[in-house]
Motif scaffolding. Structure first.
Motif, PDB file in Angstrom:
ATOM      1  N   TYR A  40       0.814  -1.573   0.099  1.00  0.00           N
ATOM      2  CA  TYR A  40       0.242  -0.051   0.144  1.00  0.00           C
ATOM      3  C   TYR A  40       0.499   1.207   0.031  1.00  0.00           C
ATOM      4  O   TYR A  40       0.768   2.345  -0.537  1.00  0.00           O
ATOM      5  CB  TYR A  40      -0.898   0.074   1.172  1.00  0.00           C
ATOM      6  N   THR A  46     -13.542  -4.550   1.921  1.00  0.00           N
ATOM      7  CA  THR A  46     -11.946  -4.576   3.407  1.00  0.00           C
ATOM      8  C   THR A  46     -13.065  -3.836   4.382  1.00  0.00           C
ATOM      9  O   THR A  46     -13.750  -2.994   4.640  1.00  0.00           O
ATOM     10  CB  THR A  46     -10.806  -4.363   2.989  1.00  0.00           C
ATOM     11  N   GLU A  92     -10.974  -2.584   6.303  1.00  0.00           N
ATOM     12  CA  GLU A  92      -9.719  -1.390   6.181  1.00  0.00           C
ATOM     13  C   GLU A  92     -11.012   0.176   5.812  1.00  0.00           C
ATOM     14  O   GLU A  92     -10.333   0.917   6.308  1.00  0.00           O
ATOM     15  CB  GLU A  92      -9.065  -1.548   4.990  1.00  0.00           C
ATOM     16  N   TYR A 144      -4.974   1.799  -0.212  1.00  0.00           N
ATOM     17  CA  TYR A 144      -6.205   0.844  -0.166  1.00  0.00           C
ATOM     18  C   TYR A 144      -7.129   1.328   0.126  1.00  0.00           C
ATOM     19  O   TYR A 144      -8.424   0.940  -0.931  1.00  0.00           O
ATOM     20  CB  TYR A 144      -5.030   0.016   0.184  1.00  0.00           C
ATOM     21  N   ASP A 151      -1.344   2.489  10.973  1.00  0.00           N
ATOM     22  CA  ASP A 151      -1.814   1.009  11.474  1.00  0.00           C
ATOM     23  C   ASP A 151      -2.989   1.251  11.581  1.00  0.00           C
ATOM     24  O   ASP A 151      -3.860   2.221  12.346  1.00  0.00           O
ATOM     25  CB  ASP A 151      -1.437   0.240  12.107  1.00  0.00           C
TER      26      ASP A 151
HETATM   27  O1  LIG Z   1       5.358  -9.741  10.274  1.00  0.00           O
HETATM   28  C1  LIG Z   1       4.686  -9.416  11.121  1.00  0.00           C
HETATM   29  C2  LIG Z   1       3.717  -9.115  10.211  1.00  0.00           C
HETATM   30  C3  LIG Z   1       1.982  -8.315  10.236  1.00  0.00           C
HETATM   31  N1  LIG Z   1       2.544  -7.640  11.834  1.00  0.00           N
HETATM   32  C4  LIG Z   1       1.415  -6.800  11.678  1.00  0.00           C
HETATM   33  O2  LIG Z   1       0.065  -7.725  12.136  1.00  0.00           O
HETATM   34  C5  LIG Z   1      -1.131  -6.674  11.954  1.00  0.00           C
HETATM   35  C6  LIG Z   1      -1.882  -7.765  10.462  1.00  0.00           C
HETATM   36  O3  LIG Z   1      -1.194  -7.938   8.935  1.00  0.00           O
HETATM   37  P1  LIG Z   1      -1.860  -7.311   8.308  1.00  0.00           P
HETATM   38  O4  LIG Z   1      -0.633  -8.109   7.234  1.00  0.00           O
HETATM   39  O5  LIG Z   1      -2.646  -9.598   8.501  1.00  0.00           O
HETATM   40  O6  LIG Z   1      -2.666  -7.003   7.881  1.00  0.00           O
HETATM   41  P2  LIG Z   1      -3.953  -5.847   8.313  1.00  0.00           P
HETATM   42  O7  LIG Z   1      -4.916  -6.382   9.105  1.00  0.00           O
HETATM   43  O8  LIG Z   1      -2.920  -4.688   8.717  1.00  0.00           O
HETATM   44  O9  LIG Z   1      -4.653  -5.768   6.919  1.00  0.00           O
HETATM   45  C7  LIG Z   1      -5.044  -6.484   5.759  1.00  0.00           C
HETATM   46  O10 LIG Z   1      -6.690  -5.381   6.236  1.00  0.00           O
HETATM   47  C8  LIG Z   1      -7.346  -6.494   5.595  1.00  0.00           C
HETATM   48  C9  LIG Z   1      -7.714  -6.953   3.859  1.00  0.00           C
HETATM   49  O11 LIG Z   1      -7.790  -5.701   3.940  1.00  0.00           O
HETATM   50  C10 LIG Z   1      -6.249  -6.724   3.722  1.00  0.00           C
HETATM   51  O12 LIG Z   1      -6.264  -8.147   3.613  1.00  0.00           O
HETATM   52  C11 LIG Z   1      -4.925  -6.576   4.477  1.00  0.00           C
HETATM   53  O13 LIG Z   1      -5.242  -4.334   4.427  1.00  0.00           O
HETATM   54  C12 LIG Z   1      -0.567  -5.233  11.452  1.00  0.00           C
HETATM   55  O14 LIG Z   1      -0.600  -4.107  12.653  1.00  0.00           O
HETATM   56  C13 LIG Z   1       0.812  -5.024  11.250  1.00  0.00           C
HETATM   57  O15 LIG Z   1       1.652  -4.338  11.663  1.00  0.00           O
HETATM   58  C14 LIG Z   1       3.900  -8.122  12.433  1.00  0.00           C
HETATM   59  O16 LIG Z   1       3.738  -7.195  13.556  1.00  0.00           O
HETATM   60  N2  LIG Z   1       4.057  -9.003  12.010  1.00  0.00           N
END
Ligand SMILES: O=c1ccn([C@@H]2O[C@H](COP(=O)(O)OP(=O)(O)O[C@H]3OC[C@@H](O)[C@H](O)[C@H]3O)[C@@H](O)[C@H]2O)c(=O)[nH]1
Ligand SMILES: NC(=O)c1ccc[n+]([C@@H]2O[C@H](COP(=O)([O-])OP(=O)(O)OC[C@H]3O[C@@H](n4cnc5c(N)ncnc54)[C@H](O)[C@@H]3O)[C@@H](O)[C@H]2O)c1
Length: 392
Positions: free
Chosen positions: A108, A142, A144, A188, A340
């Motif tokens: 994004y 989403t 989001e 996004y 976030d």
């Molecule tokens: O290795 C990692 C990966 C991610 N994270 C954190 O874990 C959380 C979830 O991350 P994700 O990658 O699953 O993505 P998010 O939940 O933020 O967003 C998702 O939400 C809904 C959908 O629209 C998308 O699939 C995506 O945008 C975030 O706070 C991210 O910062 C970590 O702490 N470590």
């Protein structure tokens, strides 16, 4: 459309339909195709640029008998950005489901143009063809689109932060709260919000029959990729695959900005039940926007990491790491412009009322089946990749 012998929620016979599913080769699409083939007589015109995740539905496994659903599923390899066959496929169908999108947060802020084009511009012809040809559309948006909660703007010690009014996300009343423009994370969410508004307007002005789905962190087998195994080595998938990759490689799980953000996770198979109800109950689903999530499965990302570490140890038989997590800054992990969502709890009133649907699977149980799959599918390949890297 022939009758299927099955009835909808109002006792009316369900007719077999042809569904044009765009993005059918992805995580959600693969599970939806499986469900439609195994439990319904509907036909699927599966559109995607990739077919790996639905290969098992398209051709018999080596030495296996022919597929029980025969030719009810057809794969059409096309990019909806620039392929004139799309309109023809939509015209041949009773229902169009659009899942196609760039939807991994690492993209994004680093590929904001691709993200906006994919989630808004590329979806425009789909909406237009549905509207012009009088076809019903189920569009995947989403959670989001809600952005940050109202509660996140209250003082840290405010007791109001505990009041659900300030954090539960409700389709018809919650505002969409994004960060500033240089926080490109929101490219996004903003593109998804605009396509929702466009679809809603097509419904209001031109009578488009639509349903909008807002998934809240659906997870399960086949989600994204394991870097260096079935995806790019430097790629950053969503959190389930990031943490699975760390566990498979016996390295600490990376917590972005301390892992304090909260999420509710839902098992893909529960969520697919909700989508099937939408498909087969148009009079209840048309004109609606649905949250689809599991409000009972809330954890911080840190708690998710701890639970995944325990579950993985159980299913793999390997001892958990002595240092299971490390902290990384979001700038280091995602680059400039990351931001976030603080907390995501879906309000369930509308989906309960319209479809009588509720999720069933606890977070522990869904992680157990998902990590069993990850271990079975990837552990050997990761081991080999590591020993190859050491040898060279
Ligand atoms: O290795 C990692 C990966 C991610 N994270 C954190 O874990 C959380 C979830 O991350 P994700 O990658 O699953 O993505 P998010 O939940 O933020 O967003 C998702 O939400 C809904 C959908 O629209 C998308 O699939 C995506 O945008 C975030 O706070 C991210 O910062 C970590 O702490 N470590
Ligand atoms: N998984 C979740 O928890 C979640 C959460 C919120 C929203 N969503 C939304 O649900 C939808 C599906 O998500 P997913 O998790 O299955 O993602 P995914 O990346 O696994 O699937 C998307 C599929 O769309 C295909 N695609 C993308 N652009 C295309 C194009 N131009 N032409 C043809 N095919 C194209 C991709 O190849 C991929 O197979 C997306 O719209 C996403 O924004 C998912």
């Amino acid at each position: 459309m022939a009758s299927t012998g099955r009835v909808d929620l109002d006792g009316r016979p369900i007719k077999a339909m042809t569904i044009c599913m765009i993005g059918a080769g992805g995580f959600i699409g693969s599970h939806l195709c499986e469900k439609l083939m195994a439990e319904t007589p509907h036909k699927v015109l599966a559109v995607d640029v990739y077919s790996d995740k639905i290969k098992h539905l398209l051709e018999p496994q080596s030495g296996g008998a022919s597929l029980p659903w025969g030719d009810r599923i057809q794969f059409h390899r096309l990019n909806i950005k620039n392929d004139s066959r799309l309109e023809g496929l939509i015209k041949m169908s009773d229902l169009i489901i659009n899942l196609a999108a760039i939807c991994t947060p690492a993209d994004y802020n680093t590929r904001p143009l691709d993200t906006i084009y994919s989630n808004f511009i590329d979806a425009l012809p789909v909406v237009k063809y549905c509207s012009e040809n009088g076809k019903r559309l189920i569009h995947f948006s989403t959670c989001e689109v809600y952005g940050k909660t109202i509660g996140s703007f209250l003082p840290k010690d405010s007791p109001l932060r505990q009041d659900p009014i300030y954090y539960v996300l409700k389709e018809d009343t919650s505002p969409c709260i994004f960060g500033s423009i240089e926080k490109q994370r929101w490219s996004y969410a903003c593109a998804k919000q605009l396509i929702e508004r466009l679809i809603y307007a097509e419904g209001a002005e031109n009578g488009l029959e639509f349903t909008i789905v807002r998934p809240f962190n659906w997870i399960g087998p086949r989600m994204d990729f394991i870097p260096g195994i079935d995806g790019p080595s430097e790629g950053v998938p969503r959190v389930l695959a990031c943490f699975s990759n760390n566990l498979l490689r016996h390295e600490p799980l990376k917590l972005v900005d301390g892992g304090q953000s909260q999420r509710t996770f839902i098992y893909i198979k529960d969520a697919i039940e909700a989508v099937l109800l939408m498909i087969e109950n148009p009079t209840r689903a048309n004109g609606q926007i649905f949250n689809v999530g599991n409000p009972d499965n809330e954890v911080t990302v840190r708690q998710l990491a701890e639970m995944m570490t325990q579950v993985y140890s159980k299913v793999s038989g390997e001892a958990p790491l002595e240092v299971p997590t490390i902290d990384v800054s979001s700038k280091e992990f995602y680059g400039e412009g990351y931001d976030d969502s603080d907390k995501r709890i879906p309000d369930m009133t509308i989906i309960n009322r319209q479809l009588g649907w509720n999720p069933k699977t606890s977070l522990w149980d869904l992680l157990e089946s998902t990590l069993t799959y990850q271990h079975r599918t990837y552990a050997e390949a990761v081991k080999q990749a590591i020993s190859k890297a050491v040898a060279s």
